[in-house]
Design a protein around this motif. Structure first.
Motif, PDB file in Angstrom:
ATOM      1  N   UNK A 183      26.902  12.131  13.976  1.00  0.00           N
ATOM      2  CA  UNK A 183      27.262  13.262  13.115  1.00  0.00           C
ATOM      3  C   UNK A 183      27.854  14.407  13.916  1.00  0.00           C
ATOM      4  N   UNK A 184      27.257  14.713  15.066  1.00  0.00           N
ATOM      5  CA  UNK A 184      27.770  15.800  15.904  1.00  0.00           C
ATOM      6  C   UNK A 184      29.193  15.516  16.370  1.00  0.00           C
ATOM      7  N   UNK A 185      29.415  14.289  16.843  1.00  0.00           N
ATOM      8  CA  UNK A 185      30.744  13.931  17.362  1.00  0.00           C
ATOM      9  C   UNK A 185      31.758  13.855  16.229  1.00  0.00           C
ATOM     10  N   UNK A 186      31.418  13.147  15.145  1.00  0.00           N
ATOM     11  CA  UNK A 186      32.372  12.956  14.053  1.00  0.00           C
ATOM     12  C   UNK A 186      32.755  14.274  13.397  1.00  0.00           C
ATOM     13  N   UNK A 187      31.791  15.157  13.181  1.00  0.00           N
ATOM     14  CA  UNK A 187      32.099  16.447  12.562  1.00  0.00           C
ATOM     15  C   UNK A 187      33.061  17.250  13.430  1.00  0.00           C
ATOM     16  N   UNK A 188      32.844  17.223  14.745  1.00  0.00           N
ATOM     17  CA  UNK A 188      33.746  17.942  15.655  1.00  0.00           C
ATOM     18  C   UNK A 188      35.140  17.335  15.641  1.00  0.00           C
ATOM     19  N   UNK A 189      35.209  16.002  15.602  1.00  0.00           N
ATOM     20  CA  UNK A 189      36.513  15.337  15.551  1.00  0.00           C
ATOM     21  C   UNK A 189      37.266  15.732  14.287  1.00  0.00           C
ATOM     22  N   UNK A 190      36.571  15.794  13.157  1.00  0.00           N
ATOM     23  CA  UNK A 190      37.246  16.146  11.906  1.00  0.00           C
ATOM     24  C   UNK A 190      37.631  17.623  11.866  1.00  0.00           C
ATOM     25  N   UNK A 191      36.909  18.458  12.583  1.00  0.00           N
ATOM     26  CA  UNK A 191      37.345  19.858  12.700  1.00  0.00           C
ATOM     27  C   UNK A 191      38.651  19.950  13.490  1.00  0.00           C
ATOM     28  N   UNK A 192      38.720  19.170  14.544  1.00  0.00           N
ATOM     29  CA  UNK A 192      39.912  19.195  15.396  1.00  0.00           C
ATOM     30  C   UNK A 192      41.096  18.470  14.775  1.00  0.00           C
TER      31      UNK A 192
END
Length: 200
Positions: A183-192
């Motif tokens: 969740x931490x990684x995927x959420x950051x990827x979708x922000x970027x």
């Protein structure tokens, strides 16, 4: 005055682009790398805890249902043809009929479900929020990975459902941690990259 009716044509399906294929291959390689990191044997069924689940659910949550499914299917295909990309550097068709077969068969479905939930349930407004992505990932893990994993152990070991569930229980705490990281990684990827799930 007469008019000529125009034939109704179905909208053209969007094909996978070169970028899509590169992402599928990259995530298949990531899952393989996660799987070959030393597994930790737990429980009484002889199934190791690895980072496979992290790679599988990350592929779904980041790439969406189609590309996530394809990335995991590619990973399984590479293992099936002989590359040592499964836990304990195993390869070939044996793992697909062994004690951990239920988990392996569940992986493409879990990635597809996680991707579907992130894309269509969390949606554009919530795919960048860690809590919502975590809920999507843990739902896919519980509903698909653990369910099929338990069924696989019951069939292979010829034990009761209660025993198979008991063999599966040690994996739950690790999965909660892995899904939190997903969740931490995927959420950051979708922000970027807010358009990453567009059309997929």
């Amino acid at each position: 005055m007469t008019t000529t009716a125009r034939p109704v044509t179905a909208p053209a399906r969007r094909r996978l682009s070169t970028t899509d294929l590169a992402l599928v291959a990259a995530f298949a390689a990531l899952i393989a790398a996660c799987a070959v990191v030393g597994g930790i044997p737990v429980g009484g069924a002889g199934v190791d805890i690895t980072l496979q689940g992290f790679g599988v659910l990350l592929a779904g949550c980041v790439l969406g249902p189609l590309r996530g499914f394809l990335a995991v299917a590619l990973y399984l295909g590479l293992g099936a043809i002989g590359l040592p990309v499964f836990s304990d550097h195993a390869s070939g068709l044996g793992p697909f009929t062994g004690v951990s077969a239920g988990y392996l068969w569940s992986f493409p479905l879990a990635a597809a479900l996680a991707g579907f939930l992130v894309k269509h349930v969390a949606g554009p407004a919530r795919k960048t929020r860690t809590l919502f992505v975590f809920a999507c990932a843990i739902a896919a893990s519980v509903l698909v990975v653990h369910t099929l994993g338990i069924a696989g152990m019951k069939l292979y070991l010829d034990v009761s459902w209660d025993d198979a569930l008991r063999f599966d229980m040690p994996f739950w705490l690790g999965d909660v941690v892995k899904m939190a990281l997903v969740a931490l990684v995927a959420a950051e990827v979708h922000r970027a990259f807010p358009q990453l799930l567009h059309g997929r």
